[in-house]
Design an enzyme around this catalytic site. Structure first.
Site, PDB file in Angstrom:
ATOM      1  N   ARG A   3       0.884  -1.181   0.000  1.00 28.94           N
ATOM      2  CA  ARG A   3       0.000   0.000   0.000  1.00 28.94           C
ATOM      3  C   ARG A   3       0.911   1.217   0.000  1.00 28.94           C
ATOM      4  O   ARG A   3       1.628   1.458   0.974  1.00 28.94           O
ATOM      5  CB  ARG A   3      -0.928   0.005   1.216  1.00 28.94           C
ATOM      6  N   HIS A  14      -7.012   0.991  -6.952  1.00 29.36           N
ATOM      7  CA  HIS A  14      -7.236   0.103  -5.803  1.00 29.36           C
ATOM      8  C   HIS A  14      -7.839  -1.206  -6.340  1.00 29.36           C
ATOM      9  O   HIS A  14      -9.019  -1.490  -6.117  1.00 29.36           O
ATOM     10  CB  HIS A  14      -8.172   0.803  -4.804  1.00 29.36           C
ATOM     11  N   GLN A  73      -9.849  -3.872  -4.157  1.00 26.73           N
ATOM     12  CA  GLN A  73     -11.168  -3.398  -3.747  1.00 26.73           C
ATOM     13  C   GLN A  73     -12.205  -3.707  -4.830  1.00 26.73           C
ATOM     14  O   GLN A  73     -13.313  -4.164  -4.544  1.00 26.73           O
ATOM     15  CB  GLN A  73     -11.109  -1.874  -3.503  1.00 26.73           C
ATOM     16  N   ASP A  75     -17.131   7.068  -2.377  1.00 26.96           N
ATOM     17  CA  ASP A  75     -15.918   6.877  -1.565  1.00 26.96           C
ATOM     18  C   ASP A  75     -15.637   8.210  -0.868  1.00 26.96           C
ATOM     19  O   ASP A  75     -16.263   9.235  -1.191  1.00 26.96           O
ATOM     20  CB  ASP A  75     -14.749   6.461  -2.490  1.00 26.96           C
ATOM     21  N   CYS A  84     -16.451   1.684  -0.391  1.00 27.54           N
ATOM     22  CA  CYS A  84     -15.350   0.767  -0.070  1.00 27.54           C
ATOM     23  C   CYS A  84     -14.971   0.818   1.408  1.00 27.54           C
ATOM     24  O   CYS A  84     -14.297  -0.079   1.895  1.00 27.54           O
ATOM     25  CB  CYS A  84     -14.142   1.079  -0.944  1.00 27.54           C
ATOM     26  N   ARG A 100     -13.724  -8.646   0.459  1.00 22.59           N
ATOM     27  CA  ARG A 100     -12.282  -8.424   0.288  1.00 22.59           C
ATOM     28  C   ARG A 100     -11.548  -9.736   0.585  1.00 22.59           C
ATOM     29  O   ARG A 100     -10.614 -10.117  -0.122  1.00 22.59           O
ATOM     30  CB  ARG A 100     -11.776  -7.324   1.246  1.00 22.59           C
TER      31      ARG A 100
HETATM   32  N1   CP Z   1     -11.369  -0.298   1.612  1.00 22.31           N
HETATM   33  C1   CP Z   1     -10.127  -0.354   2.128  1.00 22.31           C
HETATM   34  O1   CP Z   1      -9.126  -0.563   1.428  1.00 22.31           O
HETATM   35  O2   CP Z   1     -10.081  -0.213   3.477  1.00 22.31           O
HETATM   36  P1   CP Z   1      -8.768  -0.084   4.369  1.00 22.31           P
HETATM   37  O3   CP Z   1      -8.168   1.257   4.096  1.00 22.31           O
HETATM   38  O4   CP Z   1      -9.285  -0.227   5.775  1.00 22.31           O
HETATM   39  O5   CP Z   1      -7.823  -1.183   4.006  1.00 22.31           O
HETATM   40  N1  NVA Z   2      -9.823   6.676  -1.849  1.00 23.91           N
HETATM   41  C1  NVA Z   2      -9.503   6.200  -0.528  1.00 23.91           C
HETATM   42  C2  NVA Z   2      -9.741   4.722  -0.426  1.00 23.91           C
HETATM   43  C3  NVA Z   2      -9.546   4.157   0.939  1.00 23.91           C
HETATM   44  C4  NVA Z   2      -9.738   2.681   0.982  1.00 23.91           C
HETATM   45  C5  NVA Z   2      -8.059   6.549  -0.187  1.00 23.91           C
HETATM   46  O1  NVA Z   2      -7.194   6.431  -1.043  1.00 23.91           O
HETATM   47  O2  NVA Z   2      -7.807   6.956   0.954  1.00 23.91           O
END
Ligand code: CP
Ligand code: NVA
Length: 311
Positions: free
Chosen positions: A109, A136, A139, A230, A270, A298
């Site tokens: 990440r 992502h 997701q 989102d 999400c 997930r």
């Molecule tokens: N939706 C998602 O990726 O959640 P987290 O940031 O909790 O991993």
């Molecule tokens: N768009 C959000 C998604 C979180 C799962 C972010 O990048 O923070």
């Protein structure tokens, strides 16, 4: 489990990295979910290890990957840059080369897509994106599994309302591949990346689906089978929080907006959600919401992916 006809690309950084295998992964994920619910165990990743580097916080991604690896008989390691030498200046490239000598896959990440690419270029084991500023993909695998479970097919119209961010990008690129129409409804200053939108249009033509943009949420949600939103302030955008909240207020997913869509509309997010900001509690906890199924999926979707990549 059926073998995938097409060999999967080694890395899953974009949802398009699984373009050829997307439907098959969803099928396998569905089978894995069924088996899990029936108490059957599938331990096809015994002795396999997944390194998970998190530059940003996570609830769902971290836990679903960690639990998924455990359920498949393998092991996942949570690695934060501040605990790695990465935090003291070791490069992401060197980190990738070293990790490749220990583990069977790396989940990352990242703040920046460029760092994701650099890690992947220097890794000799598969790299899976757990989100970056561009996409992502994991997701979206879970989201598609959820749509399939709730609607039975992808002959649907998905309307994404809000910020044209990483999640919106993966939905734009993935929707044509499964054969679903999509509308990205965002204010002018929050449109999805041009290059991604252009690619989504090309894919729309190739797969015969409608990909469009629309400014007005009230217009966009007419006939929607799926409304998706989102956060307005993604991780890394915190400095713009106040401006974003002001600019996007009209794009809140609330009861009035949902009532303009199809009666059977499902509402997706999400998570994490900011209640009363991009979505009201009334909708998030209401009868159309499927957000907890999405979160659960997930786990199942990623198990399908891990099985294919590392199995
Ligand atoms: N939706 C998602 O990726 O959640 P987290 O940031 O909790 O991993
Ligand atoms: N768009 C959000 C998604 C979180 C799962 C972010 O990048 O923070």
């Amino acid at each position: 489990m059926v073998d995938l006809g097409e060999k999967m690309t080694k890395n899953v950084i974009s949802i398009l990295d699984v373009e050829k295998n997307l439907k098959e992964i969803l099928r396998i994920a569905g089978e894995m979910k069924k088996k899990y619910k029936n108490g059957e165990s599938i331990r096809s990743l015994e002795d396999k290890s997944l390194a998970m580097i998190f530059e940003k916080p996570s609830t769902r991604t971290r836990i679903s990957f960690e639990v998924g690896m455990t359920q498949l008989g393998g092991h996942a390691l949570y690695l934060s840059p501040k605990d790695l030498q990465l935090g003291r200046g070791e490069t992401i490239a060197d980190t990738a080369r070293v990790l490749s000598r220990y583990v069977d896959g790396i989940m990352y990440r990242a703040f920046e897509h460029e760092m994701m690419l650099e890690l992947a270029e220097n890794s000799s084991v598969p790299v899976i994106s757990g989100l970056d500023d561009r996409e992502h993909p994991c997701q979206i695998l879970a989201d598609f599994l959820t749509i399939l479970e709730k609607k039975g097919n992808f002959n649907q119209k998905l309307v994404y309302v809000g910020d044209g961010n990483n999640v919106c990008h993966s939905l734009l690129l993935g929707s044509p591949v499964v054969g679903m129409d999509m509308v990205a409804c965002t204010p002018d200053d929050y449109k999805p990346d041009d290059e991604i939108y252009e690619r989504a249009l090309e894919l729309g033509e190739e797969y015969g689906v409608n990909i469009t943009q629309e400014d007005s949420p009230k217009e966009a949600v007419k006939g929607a089978d799926v409304i998706y939103t989102d956060v307005w302030v993604s991780m890394g955008d915190e400095e713009e929080a106040e401006r974003r909240k002001k600019d996007l207020m009209e794009y809140q997913v609330n009861k009035e907006l949902v009532e303009r869509a199809d009666d059977e509309v499902i509402v997706m997010h999400c998570l994490p959600a900011h209640r009363g900001v991009e979505i009201t509690s009334e909708v998030l906890d209401g009868p159309h919401s499927v957000v907890l199924d999405q979160a659960e999926n997930r786990l199942h979707a990623q198990k399908g992916l891990l099985f294919e990549l590392l199995g």
